[in-house]
Scaffold this motif. Structure first.
Motif, short mmCIF file in Angstrom:
data_model
loop_
_atom_site.label_atom_id
_atom_site.label_comp_id
_atom_site.label_asym_id
_atom_site.label_seq_id
_atom_site.Cartn_x
_atom_site.Cartn_y
_atom_site.Cartn_z
N ALA A 9 0.83 -1.21 0.00
CA ALA A 9 0.00 0.00 0.00
C ALA A 9 0.86 1.25 0.00
N VAL A 10 1.95 1.24 0.76
CA VAL A 10 2.86 2.38 0.76
C VAL A 10 3.45 2.55 -0.65
N ALA A 11 3.82 1.42 -1.26
CA ALA A 11 4.35 1.46 -2.62
C ALA A 11 3.32 2.05 -3.59
N SER A 12 2.04 1.69 -3.41
CA SER A 12 0.96 2.27 -4.23
C SER A 12 0.97 3.78 -4.13
N GLY A 13 1.13 4.26 -2.90
CA GLY A 13 1.12 5.70 -2.67
C GLY A 13 2.29 6.40 -3.33
N VAL A 14 3.46 5.78 -3.25
CA VAL A 14 4.65 6.38 -3.87
C VAL A 14 4.45 6.42 -5.39
N GLU A 15 3.97 5.31 -5.93
CA GLU A 15 3.77 5.23 -7.39
C GLU A 15 2.75 6.27 -7.85
N ALA A 16 1.64 6.35 -7.13
CA ALA A 16 0.59 7.30 -7.51
C ALA A 16 1.10 8.74 -7.39
N ALA A 17 1.89 9.00 -6.35
CA ALA A 17 2.41 10.35 -6.14
C ALA A 17 3.29 10.76 -7.33
N TYR A 18 4.16 9.85 -7.74
CA TYR A 18 5.03 10.17 -8.88
C TYR A 18 4.22 10.41 -10.15
N LYS A 19 3.20 9.58 -10.33
CA LYS A 19 2.34 9.73 -11.51
C LYS A 19 1.68 11.10 -11.53
N ALA A 20 1.08 11.45 -10.39
CA ALA A 20 0.35 12.72 -10.31
C ALA A 20 1.30 13.91 -10.44
N MET A 21 2.40 13.86 -9.70
CA MET A 21 3.31 15.01 -9.69
C MET A 21 3.94 15.19 -11.06
N ARG A 22 4.29 14.07 -11.70
CA ARG A 22 4.88 14.15 -13.03
C ARG A 22 3.90 14.79 -14.01
N ARG A 23 2.64 14.33 -13.94
CA ARG A 23 1.60 14.85 -14.84
C ARG A 23 1.39 16.34 -14.63
N LYS A 24 1.57 16.76 -13.38
CA LYS A 24 1.32 18.16 -13.06
C LYS A 24 2.58 19.01 -13.21
N GLY A 25 3.61 18.44 -13.82
CA GLY A 25 4.76 19.25 -14.21
C GLY A 25 5.91 19.31 -13.23
N ALA A 26 5.88 18.48 -12.19
CA ALA A 26 7.00 18.52 -11.24
C ALA A 26 8.26 17.98 -11.90
N LYS A 27 9.39 18.54 -11.53
CA LYS A 27 10.68 18.05 -12.05
C LYS A 27 11.09 16.83 -11.25
N LEU A 28 11.02 15.68 -11.87
CA LEU A 28 11.37 14.44 -11.18
C LEU A 28 12.28 13.63 -12.08
N ALA A 40 6.77 10.86 -0.89
CA ALA A 40 7.27 11.15 -2.24
C ALA A 40 7.13 12.64 -2.57
N GLY A 41 6.43 13.36 -1.71
CA GLY A 41 6.33 14.81 -1.88
C GLY A 41 5.02 15.30 -2.48
N ALA A 42 4.03 14.43 -2.56
CA ALA A 42 2.74 14.84 -3.14
C ALA A 42 1.80 15.38 -2.07
N ARG A 43 0.93 16.30 -2.50
CA ARG A 43 -0.11 16.79 -1.58
C ARG A 43 -1.16 15.70 -1.45
N THR A 44 -1.41 15.29 -0.21
CA THR A 44 -2.10 14.03 0.03
C THR A 44 -3.31 14.19 0.94
N LYS A 77 -2.92 31.64 -3.63
CA LYS A 77 -2.05 32.63 -2.99
C LYS A 77 -1.85 32.29 -1.50
N TYR A 78 -2.95 31.84 -0.90
CA TYR A 78 -2.90 31.52 0.54
C TYR A 78 -2.11 30.23 0.79
N LEU A 79 -2.24 29.29 -0.14
CA LEU A 79 -1.67 27.96 0.05
C LEU A 79 -0.53 27.72 -0.93
N PRO A 80 0.72 27.91 -0.47
CA PRO A 80 1.84 27.71 -1.40
C PRO A 80 1.99 26.24 -1.79
N LYS A 81 2.79 25.99 -2.79
CA LYS A 81 3.04 24.62 -3.26
C LYS A 81 3.67 23.79 -2.15
#
Lengths: 97, 315, 391
Positions: free
Chosen positions: B80-99, C72-76, C189-193
């Motif tokens: 489940a933790v691995a699911s979260g890491v994988e999903a986080a990378y997917k979402a952040m990558r899609r939203k333009g994060a530098k990874l 992993a650094g995502a908003r969760t 504006k209120y909630l930074p990245k």
């Protein structure tokens, strides 16, 4: 780290106790566990490296002559290298105080 | 395969992702299998580790044995933790994060964390199709806590909670077939491996990690401490487990079963059982029962291989 | 653009998560949390919220996936209630010491057995010592505002702790209320990245969640405790700045006609609004009575509480949970401890009310105040009173 581990204060801990130093466990001398040590007859060594591949510690590397040799700082003396060596280079002998 | 008259250093990645100085027992098969498995990967891996031997012997504040990003949280939730890491990378990558590119998530756990307490989380993560690899390092009991039986402990083995005694010969249940449970999820890749066959192990791990979607590798890892066997013979024991048919090496790739090693005939199971203290008490009767079962199971597996062969040739 | 709409509170909370632009939502359905996660799934399915929705197979895995995602650094984000919170308890404990800034909405519901889907605070109290920041709201607007605020608090580099927003199940989650939604630009504006300082990343390997031998364990726990204590300043600042930006102000202890009042009642959660009506009526009848509402449960606002009750002679506590075999309600017990060493302190009368969704009405609260004053005067044979139980 200047301080010994037993002197670390709560302020020395990284946020969430995250450890930022990859592979830092290297400083631990697991070789002190050893009750037998590998000895070598490198004249028979064909430098195949199987001993290194089978070492649970990952402490066997090529020395300056290209022969594979365990780093006794880490070697726990399991004897796997001696058992797996196809040309019987390695012999385990008792550690003596 | 495994003809070792080859020069290993030329073939095997020299980079260690797993530093020496760890606190595994002397002759630990799991430490060896982990080393081999991670040699088969690049540095683009995030490791999610279940509570257990490997977690304890590689992590002790303030140091770590890992050269890779690594997280441990609990015992049963690793998938489940691995699911979260994988999903986080997917979402952040899609939203333009530098990874970093092509990041892989690899979850590892022992047989207790996999076959027993963590099976629900693993099943959930496989069913949801996360892009991750789960590797079970199976040493066939709860070794970290002192050799208690798990559902992965083999029939007849004596452990501290399935002790042999006047009225019992030890573990009375057959080993849970976790690779088959994984395969039943219809995931793209399932394989079994052991440190006794390192090239086969590394090849399978490489395949698993590079398979898009869930992959499962089940690695038999000999535990001299828990099994009561000589520390220098762990690879011999691992190879005997394979050669007796007790732990067959195979792959299930997109539903297609394939044996990894040709065994014209199986060696008697006694060859394997007699070199381990955990089986030493077994009577000939019980050994015969084990022999019968191993043959049956091996035959069942061969039939699966043949069935998929036939379907393949038809299509 | 600011909009004001009549909307079910659960839907509004999901919209707040969208305004906060969460990256990962991992959730498992449980009444009365379902409408929140259903609407989030819908927002993701419609492409209105760009996030990964992980439909996990249990709450244990919901919180576990949240650990991985936040690491992993995502908003969760996740939401749960009751048995779900109880099932994930083990994982809830892990988030705070690992300093993972997860936001969780808890639709407060009683714990089994017997099974009840209705609200009280027994689930919320079961996670009191997990090290999370716990904020409790009374109405839909507060729920929406504090869901957004929670991300800012959790992810603040001085905090980095998980935050729970508690809202009573059904009586709050399932009612339709007029809600003002802040404009997206104002929220941005209120909630930074989110900038988690040491995320799991192959470019910079870190090890998270290592085990601690006795020589260092106490230090890890003290670091966690100091972080939670220090978070109060940031929480108050986040509330103050929210007030500046959006005009609605929140405080750890909120007061209603409490200044100078000799008798105070103290509430937490949705019952507070009903209690306020009772206060209005009692004041009209000429009684010198006021109310204080606890907004921040953890870190507990000791100073603010002491200040708020300093002139009172009687403090009547309302708890919606029972500490079995103990001193009564958990909030009352905390308040008594907070005031014990004060030279001047009110007499405390402790009531347990509204378990498992039973309503305490306006007349009920009036009744409690009158009874409470009498008990403060004459004493009681009980450690605490349980209101409305049939003998």
């Amino acid at each position: 780290m200047a301080k010994s581990e037993n002197e670390l204060t709560w302020k020395d801990l990284e946020i969430g106790c995250i450890v930022e130093a990859p592979g830092s466990a290297r400083k631990y001398e697991s070789g002190t566990w050893r009750s037998q040590r590998p000895t070598y007859d490198f004249t028979r060594c064909i430098k195949c490296g199987l001993c290194a591949l089978y070492c649970p510690e990952g402490c066997i590397e090529q020395n300056k002559d290209g022969h594979f040799e365990a780093d006794l700082y880490y070697c726990k003396g399991c004897g796997i290298c001696a058992r797996e060596c196809p040309t019987r280079v390695i012999k385990m002998v008792e550690e003596v105080e | 395969m495994e003809k070792y008259a080859i020069y290993v250093p030329r073939l095997v990645n020299k980079e260690e992702k797993f530093a020496p100085g760890h606190r595994a027992c002397i002759g630990c098969g799991e430490a060896l299998a982990i080393r081999q498995a991670f040699k088969a990967m690049d540095k683009n891996v995030i490791v999610v580790n279940a509570t257990g031997c490997a977690e304890i012997f590689t992590s002790q504040l303030p140091n770590t044995s890992w050269e890779l990003p690594w997280i441990h949280t609990l015992f049963e939730n690793t998938a489940a933790v691995a699911s979260g890491v994988e999903a986080a990378y997917k979402a952040m990558r899609r939203k333009g994060a530098k990874l970093p590119e092509n990041t892989k998530v690899v979850a590892i756990g022992g047989d207790g964390a996999t076959s027993d307490i963590g099976i629900q989380a693993i099943s959930g993560a496989m069913e949801r199709g996360h892009d991750f690899t789960y590797i079970c390092f199976d040493n066939e009991a709860y070794m970290n806590t002192g050799v208690q039986r798990s559902s992965s402990t083999p029939f007849g083995a004596t452990t501290t909670t399935s002790p042999s005694g006047k009225k019992s010969f030890g573990q009375v249940t057959w080993k849970k077939n976790m690779p088959e449970i994984a395969a039943a999820h219809n995931i793209p890749y399932v394989a079994t491996a052991t440190h006794g066959y390192p090239f086969d192990l590394m090849e399978k791990v490489r395949k698993a990690v590079n398979t898009p979607g869930p992959a499962y590798v089940h690695i038999l890892s000999v535990c001299p401490t828990g099994w009561g066997s000589a520390t220098d013979t762990i690879n011999r024991q691992a190879r005997l487990a394979v050669q007796t048919g007790i732990f067959p090496l195979y792959e299930v790739e997109n539903g297609v079963y394939k044996m990894s090693i040709d065994l014209p005939r199986l060696r008697p199971v006694a060859d394997y059982l007699k070199i381990q203290r955990r089986f030493r008490h077994l009577s000939d009767d019980v050994i015969a029962q084990i022999q019968k079962r191993v043959k049956q199971e091996y035959q069942k597996l061969l039939e699966k291989v043949n069935v998929t062969k036939r379907t393949k040739s038809k299509s | 653009m600011v909009t004001r709409v009549g909307i079910e509170v659960s839907i509004a909370v999901a919209e707040a998560v969208k305004l906060a632009n969460a990256d990962v939502i991992a959730a498992y359905p449980i009444t009365p949390q379902t409408h929140i996660v259903e609407h989030l799934a819908e927002l993701v399915a419609d492409g209105e919220l760009d996030a990964e929705y992980i439909p996990v197979e249990s709450e244990h895995s919901a919180m576990s996936a949240c650990l991985g995602s936040a690491a992993a650094g995502a908003r969760t984000f996740t939401a749960t209630a009751s048995q779900g919170l109880a099932l994930m308890n083990e994982v809830v404990y892990v988030a705070a010491p690992m300093r993972l800034p997860i936001v969780m909405v808890v639709a407060n519901r009683s714990l089994s057995a017997p099974l009840s889907i209705w609200p009280d605070h027994s689930d919320m109290m079961s996670v009191r010592d997990t090290g999370w920041i716990q904020i409790i709201v009374e109405n839909g607007q507060q729920a929406v505002d504090n869901t957004i605020i929670a991300f800012r608090i959790a992810e603040d580099q001085k905090v980095l702790l998980p935050v729970m927003i508690h809202q009573d199940g059904f009586t709050l989650t399932h009612v339709i209320e007029p809600i003002i939604f802040p404009a997206q630009e104002a929220v941005d504006k209120y909630l930074p990245k989110n900038r988690f300082p040491l995320p799991l990343n192959p470019d910079r390997p870190v090890a998270m969640g290592e085990f601690a031998p006795p020589f260092i364990f106490t230090e890890t726990k003290w670091a966690q405790e100091v972080a939670l204590q220090n978070s109060k300043k940031v929480i108050i600042k986040a509330w103050d700045e929210f007030a500046k930006a959006f005009g609605r102000k929140y405080m750890p202890v909120e007061k209603y006609h409490s200044e100078g009042a000799k008798v105070l009642i103290m509430t937490m959660g949705s019952a507070g609004e009903t209690a306020s009506v009772a206060i209005d009526e009692l004041r009209k009848e000429g009684m010198d009575v006021g109310q204080i509402r606890l907004r921040l449960w953890r870190p507990f606002p000791f100073q603010e509480l002491r200040e708020a009750v300093k002139d009172a002679e009687v403090l009547i506590m309302m708890d919606r949970a029972l500490s079995y075999g103990g001193p009564g309600g958990p909030v009352a017990s905390e308040v008594k401890a907070a005031l014990y060493n004060q030279t001047k302190r009110p007499k405390i009368v402790s009531y347990v009310i509204s378990l498992g969704g039973r309503d305490t009405t306006v007349s009920g609260f009036k009744d409690i105040v009158k009874q409470g004053i009498e008990i403060a005067d004459k004493g009681s044979k009980n450690e605490y009173e349980i209101y409305g139980v049939r003998e």
